[in-house]
Write a protein that holds these residues in place. Structure first.
Motif, PDB file in Angstrom:
ATOM      1  N   PRO A  33       0.808  -1.233   0.000  1.00  0.00           N
ATOM      2  CA  PRO A  33       0.000   0.000   0.000  1.00  0.00           C
ATOM      3  C   PRO A  33       0.837   1.277   0.000  1.00  0.00           C
ATOM      4  O   PRO A  33       0.495   2.233  -0.697  1.00  0.00           O
ATOM      5  N   ASP A  34       1.953   1.305   0.748  1.00  0.00           N
ATOM      6  CA  ASP A  34       2.760   2.533   0.762  1.00  0.00           C
ATOM      7  C   ASP A  34       3.449   2.760  -0.577  1.00  0.00           C
ATOM      8  O   ASP A  34       3.643   3.892  -0.993  1.00  0.00           O
ATOM      9  N   ARG A  77       0.711   4.157  -2.880  1.00  0.00           N
ATOM     10  CA  ARG A  77       0.476   5.579  -2.550  1.00  0.00           C
ATOM     11  C   ARG A  77       1.585   6.452  -3.129  1.00  0.00           C
ATOM     12  O   ARG A  77       1.327   7.506  -3.702  1.00  0.00           O
ATOM     13  N   THR A  87      -5.072   2.439  -1.331  1.00  0.00           N
ATOM     14  CA  THR A  87      -4.226   3.601  -1.588  1.00  0.00           C
ATOM     15  C   THR A  87      -4.872   4.853  -0.994  1.00  0.00           C
ATOM     16  O   THR A  87      -4.231   5.635  -0.301  1.00  0.00           O
ATOM     17  N   MET A 102      -3.687   7.768   2.474  1.00  0.00           N
ATOM     18  CA  MET A 102      -3.226   9.106   2.099  1.00  0.00           C
ATOM     19  C   MET A 102      -3.627  10.142   3.137  1.00  0.00           C
ATOM     20  O   MET A 102      -4.615   9.969   3.851  1.00  0.00           O
ATOM     21  N   TRP A 115      -4.040  14.782  -0.171  1.00  0.00           N
ATOM     22  CA  TRP A 115      -3.857  13.830  -1.269  1.00  0.00           C
ATOM     23  C   TRP A 115      -5.096  12.992  -1.501  1.00  0.00           C
ATOM     24  O   TRP A 115      -5.371  12.578  -2.623  1.00  0.00           O
ATOM     25  N   LYS A 116      -5.886  12.733  -0.451  1.00  0.00           N
ATOM     26  CA  LYS A 116      -7.158  12.032  -0.665  1.00  0.00           C
ATOM     27  C   LYS A 116      -8.030  12.845  -1.612  1.00  0.00           C
ATOM     28  O   LYS A 116      -8.636  12.300  -2.526  1.00  0.00           O
ATOM     29  N   TYR A 139      -6.612  12.605  -5.094  1.00  0.00           N
ATOM     30  CA  TYR A 139      -6.694  11.251  -5.671  1.00  0.00           C
ATOM     31  C   TYR A 139      -8.076  10.936  -6.231  1.00  0.00           C
ATOM     32  O   TYR A 139      -8.221  10.039  -7.058  1.00  0.00           O
TER      33      TYR A 139
END
Length: 196
Positions: A101-102, A105, A143, A147, A151-152, A155
């Protein structure tokens, strides 16, 4: 690797001391002919190293001049950065780390930044968005969940059709830092009023 992906340490290599034997044993060499090769090399180092020491305080003086690689030829720099991102994704995939996941991201953020880099280089930012940001990169909840708030919001572009997503991302990339700066200024003003 986690600290690299969070940008907890610089990718510049001028202030690194690494044993030569370690570099040879782990096949850690620079990609030839590319700028931004520091980013790829330090990512590979982050995957191979088991420990590192940190010296607090300045260790390196960096002078930027007008003909510097970092200031000259933005089109070449953009092309190199695009290649480096691809090489990073390939490397992490071969290492079995590409679905962390990181890692996902990290690439969602870096690819979103490509649009602004393309615009600054005078390139077709929409084509970069369509081909290098959205192509084969669907929205992933894992992802999104990891965040930060700004960033969410950015995204969410990947949930929209490509033309609308492009406009949404461009506005979000401009508006979110501006709103953050305005919020910080308002807090400073309030703190100043309370003190006075």
């Amino acid at each position: 690797l986690g600290s690299y992906l969070r940008s907890d340490w610089q990718t510049l290599v001028g202030n690194r001391f690494v044993r030569r034997r370690f570099l040879v044993d782990h096949d850690l060499y620079f990609a030839e002919g590319l700028v931004h090769e520091d980013d790829l090399w330090t990512l590979m180092l982050a995957c191979r190293a088991e420990s590192m020491g940190v010296v607090k305080g300045p260790t390196y003086l960096y002078r930027v001049h007008g003909d510097s690689t970092m200031t000259a030829n933005p089109v070449r720099r953009f092309g190199a950065w695009l290649q480096i991102l691809g090489k990073m994704e390939d490397f992490l995939g071969r290492e079995g780390l590409g679905s962390r996941p990181d890692v996902l991201r990290f690439f969602a953020v870096r690819r979103a930044e490509l649009v602004e880099r393309a615009r600054q280089a005078g390139l077709n930012a929409y084509a970069v968005y369509r081909n290098d940001v959205r192509a084969r990169r669907p929205f992933r909840w894992s992802t999104f969940r990891g965040m930060g708030g700004g960033w969410k919001i950015r995204y969410l572009h990947s949930l929209l059709p490509v033309p609308a997503g492009y406009v949404y991302l461009a506005v979000a990339m401009w508006a979110i830092p501006w709103l953050g700066a305005a919020r910080r200024q308002r807090r400073r003003n309030e703190a100043g009023s309370a003190a006075g």
